[in-house]
Scaffold this motif. Structure first.
Motif, PDB file in Angstrom:
ATOM      1  N   ALA A 149     -52.236  51.998 -14.465  1.00  6.06           N
ATOM      2  CA  ALA A 149     -53.576  52.442 -15.644  1.00  6.06           C
ATOM      3  C   ALA A 149     -54.149  52.073 -14.751  1.00  6.06           C
ATOM      4  N   MET A 150     -54.440  50.563 -15.017  1.00  8.60           N
ATOM      5  CA  MET A 150     -55.679  50.208 -14.922  1.00  8.60           C
ATOM      6  C   MET A 150     -56.453  49.423 -13.571  1.00  8.60           C
ATOM      7  N   THR A 151     -55.360  49.571 -12.705  1.00  9.03           N
ATOM      8  CA  THR A 151     -55.398  49.294 -11.676  1.00  9.03           C
ATOM      9  C   THR A 151     -56.407  50.171 -10.413  1.00  9.03           C
ATOM     10  N   PRO A 152     -57.775  50.209  -9.864  1.00 11.57           N
ATOM     11  CA  PRO A 152     -57.665  51.101  -9.391  1.00 11.57           C
ATOM     12  C   PRO A 152     -57.088  51.703  -8.490  1.00 11.57           C
ATOM     13  N   PRO A 153     -57.309  52.522  -7.989  1.00  9.19           N
ATOM     14  CA  PRO A 153     -57.400  53.638  -8.842  1.00  9.19           C
ATOM     15  C   PRO A 153     -57.594  54.454  -9.707  1.00  9.19           C
ATOM     16  N   ARG A 154     -57.604  54.079 -10.921  1.00  8.46           N
ATOM     17  CA  ARG A 154     -56.800  54.180 -12.188  1.00  8.46           C
ATOM     18  C   ARG A 154     -56.294  55.551 -12.850  1.00  8.46           C
ATOM     19  N   GLY A 155     -55.478  55.887 -14.007  1.00  7.96           N
ATOM     20  CA  GLY A 155     -55.474  56.663 -14.128  1.00  7.96           C
ATOM     21  C   GLY A 155     -54.701  57.008 -15.250  1.00  7.96           C
ATOM     22  N   PRO A 156     -54.017  57.703 -15.313  1.00  7.58           N
ATOM     23  CA  PRO A 156     -53.417  58.686 -16.850  1.00  7.58           C
ATOM     24  C   PRO A 156     -52.487  57.993 -16.196  1.00  7.58           C
ATOM     25  N   VAL A 157     -51.228  57.692 -17.090  1.00  8.75           N
ATOM     26  CA  VAL A 157     -49.172  57.167 -16.908  1.00  8.75           C
ATOM     27  C   VAL A 157     -48.353  58.215 -17.780  1.00  8.75           C
ATOM     28  N   PHE A 158     -47.067  57.698 -17.850  1.00 12.49           N
ATOM     29  CA  PHE A 158     -46.354  58.581 -18.232  1.00 12.49           C
ATOM     30  C   PHE A 158     -45.125  58.423 -18.540  1.00 12.49           C
ATOM     31  N   VAL A 159     -44.494  57.316 -20.020  1.00 15.54           N
ATOM     32  CA  VAL A 159     -43.514  56.754 -19.981  1.00 15.54           C
ATOM     33  C   VAL A 159     -42.778  57.678 -21.635  1.00 15.54           C
ATOM     34  N   ALA A 160     -41.790  58.118 -21.247  1.00 17.30           N
ATOM     35  CA  ALA A 160     -40.916  58.870 -21.840  1.00 17.30           C
ATOM     36  C   ALA A 160     -40.222  57.761 -22.866  1.00 17.30           C
ATOM     37  N   LEU A 161     -39.388  57.813 -23.907  1.00 18.54           N
ATOM     38  CA  LEU A 161     -39.057  57.289 -25.291  1.00 18.54           C
ATOM     39  C   LEU A 161     -38.006  57.542 -25.697  1.00 18.54           C
ATOM     40  N   PRO A 162     -36.970  57.842 -25.059  1.00 20.14           N
ATOM     41  CA  PRO A 162     -36.143  57.980 -25.896  1.00 20.14           C
ATOM     42  C   PRO A 162     -35.797  57.738 -27.359  1.00 20.14           C
ATOM     43  N   MET A 163     -34.970  58.428 -28.110  1.00 13.86           N
ATOM     44  CA  MET A 163     -35.673  57.871 -29.169  1.00 13.86           C
ATOM     45  C   MET A 163     -33.492  56.012 -29.483  1.00 13.86           C
ATOM     46  N   ASP A 164     -32.922  56.746 -28.770  1.00 14.11           N
ATOM     47  CA  ASP A 164     -32.234  55.198 -29.237  1.00 14.11           C
ATOM     48  C   ASP A 164     -32.030  54.396 -28.675  1.00 14.11           C
ATOM     49  N   VAL A 165     -32.883  54.328 -27.505  1.00  9.61           N
ATOM     50  CA  VAL A 165     -33.751  52.629 -26.613  1.00  9.61           C
ATOM     51  C   VAL A 165     -34.312  52.495 -27.815  1.00  9.61           C
ATOM     52  N   LEU A 166     -35.422  53.042 -28.494  1.00  7.79           N
ATOM     53  CA  LEU A 166     -36.418  52.722 -29.315  1.00  7.79           C
ATOM     54  C   LEU A 166     -35.329  52.169 -30.365  1.00  7.79           C
TER      55      LEU A 166
END
Length: 545
Positions: A149-166
């Motif tokens: 996200a912070m490395t140019p060219p910057r931009g939005p990133v997405f991470v899906a987080l399953p409940m059982d993993v958390l």
């Protein structure tokens, strides 16, 4: 295995990366994470009533701080709500770290309620999208996302987080993410070649975008433009890349019709493109708009954008700040006396034109102009403007010119609704400054719930709805459409009209806990500005134009 749950460790990882504010809307599959967030000292959750609003506030916060912002979405439905705003962030290179929960890896085969391929949904509107499937890589994946996200060219990133993993215990170390230093300068030979191409021009032109702002290279761009005596046009630009009050500033190229860009660049024989690509219109010209003999130099950290649509003579993958610094020094030593005098002459012409325009300009007497004029007089240099006024933007920037980096943010990406939440995010980032978000009546209704968030979290931003009772931009665009196709002008489509029933924006603001006033006549503008600036809580002006 002894230790803390992934929920707790993830919040610790966020804090290690300076992500101590989370913008979001809660859901059942994220409940363990949100519980852990609530129990963590120094971690703040900013509640929005809908994910589009949360994403817009996060975008404004990231833009105003220059850092990453953390966005929590609720599963597939929440991600779906936020996709339009994430597209804004992607086009504008906002470093958003978006997360969303799902029921769990163990339920993948069940095709149960709210099941969706979150990664596939997010991929078109993000720089990077992934899903954590093993609790031993939870923090590793999150650090990777922050880095991207912070490395140019910057931009939005997405991470899906399953409940059982958390929910699993996690023994990963919490360490700050590594963001690589990408500041790089071109070689002396490359700089000399660029200067040679540009110095020979009799009609030089600069096309600049948000890569300039990200690099902090505004002053360096001013120096290069003045040495060349080159007009500067903003392209795909939503930050302050070149001071609007400078005589060489020619404004925005626009984002709709390629023929406008073609007309601007048609006579240029030396073109510097920096921190952007050409051209970002909805209907771009498919054939090359530049003169066949034009010499074109393109500087950007993103190699993908260089010569993406049209060939250039010299493409330079470099950070704009050191590149422009070196280019200015090379031009200063290379330009002949005749070239310097020609450049000074072009600059002098633009100064005279600017003086004449300021002298000849007379207020149109409209409620909008009276309001913005008074706001500029009273607010001074303390104001930050978040501009989604669209067809009213020319009047806004006429009296509140975007000259200083960090003082002005423009909508980008094409979707409506960023003006109100963007101002909330900017005010959260700069609580000691006056922040005013301008939007239209159509854009306001996309995300009006953001006023409730501002009230709940004591965010004393100001909001101005430029209310013309229509989607005015669509009127302008279809008029161009008719002209291009030789269609006789007739009544605009009824779907562009917002006058029935009348939307009482000040009343809506009060229903959400904010104060507001409706301004119907020019003589009411002064009092409205005074009330707005004096307010110590969120305040909205419904400006009839």
């Amino acid at each position: 295995m002894a230790g803390k749950s992934g929920n707790v460790k993830l919040i610790e990882q966020f804090k290690a990366d300076g992500l101590d504010v989370m913008f979001g809307n809660p859901g059942t599959v994220e409940q363990g994470l949100l519980d852990a967030a609530d129990q963590t000292p120094g971690f703040r959750y900013v509640l929005a009533l809908q994910e589009t609003v949360a994403a817009g506030i996060a975008d404004g916060y990231a833009r105003a701080t220059g850092k990453a912002a953390l966005l929590q979405l609720h599963s597939g439905v929440g991600l779906g709500n936020a996709i339009g705003m994430l597209y804004q962030s992607m086009r504008g290179h906002t470093p958003l770290v978006a997360i969303a929960g799902d029921a769990g890896v163990r339920y993948d085969a069940m095709d149960s309620q709210m099941a969706a391929d979150l990664v596939a949904m997010a991929r078109p509107v993000t720089k990077y999208a992934t899903r954590v499937t093993d609790p031993r890589s939870l923090l590793r994946v999150m650090r990777r996302a922050v880095k991207i996200a912070m490395t140019p060219p910057r931009g939005p990133v997405f991470v899906a987080l399953p409940m059982d993993v958390l929910d699993e215990l996690n023994d990963e170390p919490v360490v700050a993410s590594t963001v690589p230093d990408t500041v790089s300068a071109p070689s002396a030979e490359t700089v000399a070649r660029a200067a040679q191409l540009l110095a020979a021009g009799q009609r030089p032109l600069v096309l600049a975008g948000d890569g300039v702002s990200l690099a902090g290279a505004q002053q360096q761009l001013v120096r290069v433009a003045e040495l060349l005596g080159a007009d500067v046009w903003s392209v795909d630009s939503s930050e302050v890349n070149f001071p609007a009050s400078h005589p060489l500033s020619r404004g925005q190229l626009g984002h709709m019709f390629g023929e406008r860009s073609a007309a601007v660049v048609a006579e240029a024989d030396a073109v510097l493109i920096v921190g952007t690509y050409v051209f970002p219109e909805v209907f771009p010209r498919l054939t090359g708009p530049f003169r066949p003999d034009a010499r074109i130099v393109h500087i950007d950290l993103d190699s993908y954008e260089i010569a993406k649509n049209f060939p250039v003579d010299l493409g330079v993958v470099a950070d704009p700040r050191p590149a422009l610094t070196a280019l200015a020094a090379e031009l200063n030593g290379r330009l002949t006396l005749d070239q310097r005098q020609a450049a000074a002459g072009r600059l002098g012409v633009r100064k005279e034109e600017r003086q004449r325009s300021l002298h000849d300009a007379s207020p149109d007497g409209s409620t909008l102009e009276r309001f913005v004029q008074e706001l500029a007089r009273r607010a001074g240099d303390e104001i930050i403007v978040f501009d989604e006024a669209l067809t009213s933007s020319p009047t806004v920037v006429k009296h509140l010119p975007p000259d200083r980096p960090g003082d002005y943010f423009l909508t980008r990406g094409g979707s409506l609704g960023v003006g109100i939440p963007g101002a909330v995010g900017a005010k959260l980032a700069h609580p000691g400054r006056t922040v005013v978000g301008f939007t239209g009546d159509g854009g306001a209704m996309y995300t009006y719930q953001a006023l409730w968030t501002a009230v709940r979290h004591s965010v004393a931003a100001k909001f101005v709805v430029c209310n013309n009772r229509k989607y005015r931009l669509l009127d302008d665009n279809i008029a161009q459409y008719w002209k291009e196709r030789d269609i006789p002008r007739h009544d605009f489509p009824s779907s562009f009209d917002l006058s029935r029933p009348d939307i009482r924006f000040a009343d809506l603001a009060r229903a959400l806990g904010a104060d507001g006033v409706r301004v119907e006549k020019p003589e009411e503008a002064v009092d409205a500005v005074e009330r707005m600036l004096a307010a110590t809580a969120p305040f909205l002006v419904d400006l009839q134009i």
